[in-house]
Scaffold this active site. Structure first.
Site: not given
Ligand code: CO
Length: 134
Positions: A79, A130
């Site tokens: 991510h 995120e």
């Molecule tokens: Co992270």
């Protein structure tokens, strides 16, 4: 709304092996491994002048990255994390524009002690996002 790139997270089957080229040939500052049992990972931070790379190794039976490593046994980018000023305001704007917020939709305290949320990869070209309140 979007702020700085906070980190890029790479899932690895072996932290030391993953860290070796950063510490060695690339000459980066690489932290000691840090176990984060509440997140199901052990992490190594690679500090770069403008951001950091986080190498994540599964920890425990219910690691959130175990499934990813099953599909990607050699490891891979897991991510990327963007900073936002106000995570609840960001969440509401994203939700209202149709972006899927993962989990309960309530921020949780992430690996840096700050509130985070994850956004569905299908809404971001196949990349898990995120957001962290900086
Ligand atoms: Co992270």
């Amino acid at each position: 709304m979007i702020g700085r790139l906070n980190h890029v997270a790479i899932a690895v089957p072996d932290l030391e092996a993953g860290a070796r080229p950063y510490r060695g040939v690339l000459g980066a500052f690489v932290s000691a491994p840090q176990a984060l049992p509440e997140h199901g990972v052990t992490v190594i931070f690679v500090e770069l002048p403008n951001t950091r790379i986080e190498l994540l190794e599964p920890l425990g039976d219910k690691s959130p990255i175990a499934g990813f490593l099953k599909k990607n046994p050699a490891g891979g980018m897991h991510h990327i994390c963007y900073e936002v000023d106000d995570i609840l305001a960001a969440r509401d704007v994203l939700k209202n524009s149709g972006v899927r917020v993962l989990g309960s939709g309530e921020p949780v305290i992430g690996a840096h002690g700050k509130p985070v949320l994850f956004l569905h990869p299908k809404d971001f070209c196949g990349t898990l996002i995120e957001i962290e309140q900086a």
